[in-house]
Design a protein around this motif. Structure first.
Motif, PDB file in Angstrom:
ATOM      1  N   PRO A   2       0.795  -1.233   0.000  1.00 14.93           N
ATOM      2  CA  PRO A   2       0.000   0.000   0.000  1.00 14.93           C
ATOM      3  C   PRO A   2       0.820   1.273   0.000  1.00 14.93           C
ATOM      4  CG  PRO A   2       0.069  -0.930   2.191  1.00 14.93           C
ATOM      5  CD  PRO A   2       0.814  -1.901   1.289  1.00 14.93           C
ATOM      6  N   GLY A   3       2.153   1.193   0.057  1.00  9.99           N
ATOM      7  CA  GLY A   3       2.956   2.404   0.095  1.00  9.99           C
ATOM      8  C   GLY A   3       3.069   2.966   1.500  1.00  9.99           C
ATOM      9  N   PHE A   4       3.622   4.163   1.617  1.00  9.12           N
ATOM     10  CA  PHE A   4       3.836   4.788   2.926  1.00  9.12           C
ATOM     11  C   PHE A   4       2.560   5.486   3.376  1.00  9.12           C
ATOM     12  CE2 PHE A   4       4.976   8.492   5.494  1.00  9.12           C
ATOM     13  CZ  PHE A   4       5.657   7.865   6.526  1.00  9.12           C
ATOM     14  N   ASN A   5       2.072   5.123   4.558  1.00  2.00           N
ATOM     15  CA  ASN A   5       0.898   5.763   5.126  1.00  2.00           C
ATOM     16  C   ASN A   5       0.836   5.432   6.609  1.00  2.00           C
ATOM     17  OD1 ASN A   5      -0.037   3.056   5.064  1.00  2.00           O
ATOM     18  ND2 ASN A   5      -0.850   3.402   3.004  1.00  2.00           N
ATOM     19  N   MET A   6      -0.267   5.783   7.261  1.00  2.75           N
ATOM     20  CA  MET A   6      -0.412   5.560   8.696  1.00  2.75           C
ATOM     21  C   MET A   6      -1.672   4.758   8.956  1.00  2.75           C
ATOM     22  SD  MET A   6       0.661   9.328  10.163  1.00  2.75           S
ATOM     23  CE  MET A   6       0.576   8.746  11.858  1.00  2.75           C
ATOM     24  N   SER A  28      -4.328   6.616   2.692  1.00  6.03           N
ATOM     25  CA  SER A  28      -3.205   6.915   1.809  1.00  6.03           C
ATOM     26  C   SER A  28      -3.109   8.423   1.593  1.00  6.03           C
ATOM     27  CB  SER A  28      -3.367   6.206   0.470  1.00  6.03           C
ATOM     28  OG  SER A  28      -4.507   6.678  -0.214  1.00  6.03           O
ATOM     29  N   PRO A  29      -1.922   8.938   1.273  1.00  8.94           N
ATOM     30  CA  PRO A  29      -1.771  10.385   1.079  1.00  8.94           C
ATOM     31  C   PRO A  29      -2.673  10.961  -0.005  1.00  8.94           C
ATOM     32  CG  PRO A  29       0.375   9.339   1.309  1.00  8.94           C
ATOM     33  CD  PRO A  29      -0.637   8.231   1.205  1.00  8.94           C
ATOM     34  N   ASP A  30      -2.956  10.176  -1.068  1.00 12.70           N
ATOM     35  CA  ASP A  30      -3.811  10.684  -2.142  1.00 12.70           C
ATOM     36  C   ASP A  30      -5.280  10.340  -1.939  1.00 12.70           C
ATOM     37  OD1 ASP A  30      -3.745   8.006  -2.542  1.00 12.70           O
ATOM     38  OD2 ASP A  30      -2.943   8.081  -4.592  1.00 12.70           O
ATOM     39  N   LEU A  31      -5.610   9.698  -0.800  1.00 14.36           N
ATOM     40  CA  LEU A  31      -6.989   9.324  -0.460  1.00 14.36           C
ATOM     41  C   LEU A  31      -7.611   8.403  -1.511  1.00 14.36           C
ATOM     42  CD1 LEU A  31      -8.363  12.769   0.800  1.00 14.36           C
ATOM     43  CD2 LEU A  31      -7.345  10.915   2.142  1.00 14.36           C
ATOM     44  N   ASP A  32      -6.771   7.685  -2.255  1.00 15.08           N
ATOM     45  CA  ASP A  32      -7.278   6.861  -3.343  1.00 15.08           C
ATOM     46  C   ASP A  32      -7.019   5.378  -3.127  1.00 15.08           C
ATOM     47  OD1 ASP A  32      -8.563   6.680  -5.894  1.00 15.08           O
ATOM     48  OD2 ASP A  32      -6.614   6.140  -6.750  1.00 15.08           O
ATOM     49  N   ALA A  33      -6.212   5.035  -2.136  1.00  8.79           N
ATOM     50  CA  ALA A  33      -5.882   3.624  -1.894  1.00  8.79           C
ATOM     51  C   ALA A  33      -5.992   3.349  -0.404  1.00  8.79           C
ATOM     52  CB  ALA A  33      -4.484   3.295  -2.416  1.00  8.79           C
ATOM     53  N   GLN A  56      -8.922  -3.507   0.891  1.00 13.91           N
ATOM     54  CA  GLN A  56      -7.741  -2.762   0.480  1.00 13.91           C
ATOM     55  C   GLN A  56      -7.859  -2.381  -0.981  1.00 13.91           C
ATOM     56  OE1 GLN A  56      -4.065  -4.877   1.081  1.00 13.91           O
ATOM     57  NE2 GLN A  56      -2.783  -3.191   0.397  1.00 13.91           N
ATOM     58  N   ALA A  57      -7.322  -1.235  -1.340  1.00 13.58           N
ATOM     59  CA  ALA A  57      -7.305  -0.773  -2.732  1.00 13.58           C
ATOM     60  C   ALA A  57      -5.885  -0.369  -3.087  1.00 13.58           C
ATOM     61  CB  ALA A  57      -8.256   0.404  -2.923  1.00 13.58           C
ATOM     62  N   PHE A  58      -5.473  -0.681  -4.296  1.00 13.81           N
ATOM     63  CA  PHE A  58      -4.133  -0.296  -4.748  1.00 13.81           C
ATOM     64  C   PHE A  58      -4.115  -0.205  -6.265  1.00 13.81           C
ATOM     65  CE2 PHE A  58      -4.371  -4.792  -3.728  1.00 13.81           C
ATOM     66  CZ  PHE A  58      -3.989  -5.399  -4.900  1.00 13.81           C
ATOM     67  N   ARG A  59      -3.168   0.575  -6.775  1.00 16.37           N
ATOM     68  CA  ARG A  59      -3.012   0.796  -8.212  1.00 16.37           C
ATOM     69  C   ARG A  59      -1.804   0.027  -8.743  1.00 16.37           C
ATOM     70  NH1 ARG A  59      -5.030   5.766 -10.664  1.00 16.37           N
ATOM     71  NH2 ARG A  59      -6.504   6.820  -9.286  1.00 16.37           N
ATOM     72  N   THR A  75      -7.237  -2.085  -8.220  1.00 14.55           N
ATOM     73  CA  THR A  75      -7.803  -3.317  -7.693  1.00 14.55           C
ATOM     74  C   THR A  75      -8.347  -3.086  -6.294  1.00 14.55           C
ATOM     75  OG1 THR A  75      -6.240  -4.666  -8.965  1.00 14.55           O
ATOM     76  CG2 THR A  75      -7.345  -5.730  -7.117  1.00 14.55           C
ATOM     77  N   HIS A  76      -9.582  -3.516  -6.076  1.00 15.36           N
ATOM     78  CA  HIS A  76     -10.193  -3.513  -4.746  1.00 15.36           C
ATOM     79  C   HIS A  76     -10.224  -4.954  -4.240  1.00 15.36           C
ATOM     80  CE1 HIS A  76     -11.774   0.239  -6.519  1.00 15.36           C
ATOM     81  NE2 HIS A  76     -11.725   0.692  -5.282  1.00 15.36           N
TER      82      HIS A  76
END
Length: 204
Positions: A2-6, A28-33, A56-59, A75-76
């Motif tokens: 998911p990348g860097f987030n909290m 996520s920082p972009d509020l999209d994943a 979970q959602a990711f690109r 993908t969801h």
């Protein structure tokens, strides 16, 4: 990934801690994943029961056979699991996990050719068996002494279409040796192998 987030997690227990409810969200920082987690545990009997829902959602970027960029997909993933744990002794236990996973892949409009591409759906059923041994003692935050290990086997089967299967066997051994006060020597050995039409590669 998911990348860097909290991750923000909240839990609630009853007085005797026989019932546990946990919820979590990772923004996520972009509020999209974003990622969501909900867990319910019933520990009243010797057989521990837990129900978990995970979303979970990711690109991902798409490339053709020549390595040319084609566009993006999103993908969801929705995963529902029933986990049953049964202690054999104070340090030994067995566990079984039944899971259902649904993946929805959306072709994003960053590529004009994707505008008419329908969404793809994949459904998986899974069974996982575990044998756990843990006689470690906590000496402080992230400080342990003793031995713990896990032996597991897992089967994942894609349903309704293509019938892909994934079979995994593995083990994870960890031993903690106290050298001096808060100085701990930790040794670990992990191994796994996958079989089936959708097998994956593991690195030790």
């Amino acid at each position: 990934n998911p990348g860097f987030n909290m991750l923000f997690k909240v839990g609630a227990n009853d007085l005797f801690e026989d019932i546990k409810l946990t919820g979590g969200v990772r923004i996520s920082p972009d509020l999209d994943a974003n990622e969501y987690l909900l867990s319910f545990e019933n520990l009243k009997k010797r057989l521990d029961k837990q129900v978990v829902f995970h979303r979970q959602a990711f690109r991902n970027n798409v490339f053709d056979e020549d390595g040319n960029y084609q566009g993006e997909i999103k993908t969801h993933m929705h995963l529902a699991s029933l986990i049953l744990r049964y202690p054999l002794t104070q340090v030994k236990s067995v566990a079984a996990t039944l899971s259902y996973r649904n993946d929805r892949t959306v072709y994003l409009s960053s590529n004009v050719n994707y505008l008419n591409v329908p969404n793809e759906y994949r459904n998986w059923l899974g069974v996982k068996l575990e044998y756990n041994f843990d006689n470690t003692r906590s000496l402080g935050m992230n400080l342990y002494t003793g031995t713990r290990y896990k032996l597991f086997a897992e089967v994942q089967e894609q349903v309704y279409k293509n019938l892909y299967e994934l079979i995994v066997f593995g083990a994870d051994f960890r031993h903690y040796t106290r050298i001096h006060r808060s100085l701990i020597w930790a040794s670990r050995f992990a191994w796994s192998s996958s079989q089936g039409s959708s097998r994956i590669v593991y690195y030790l």
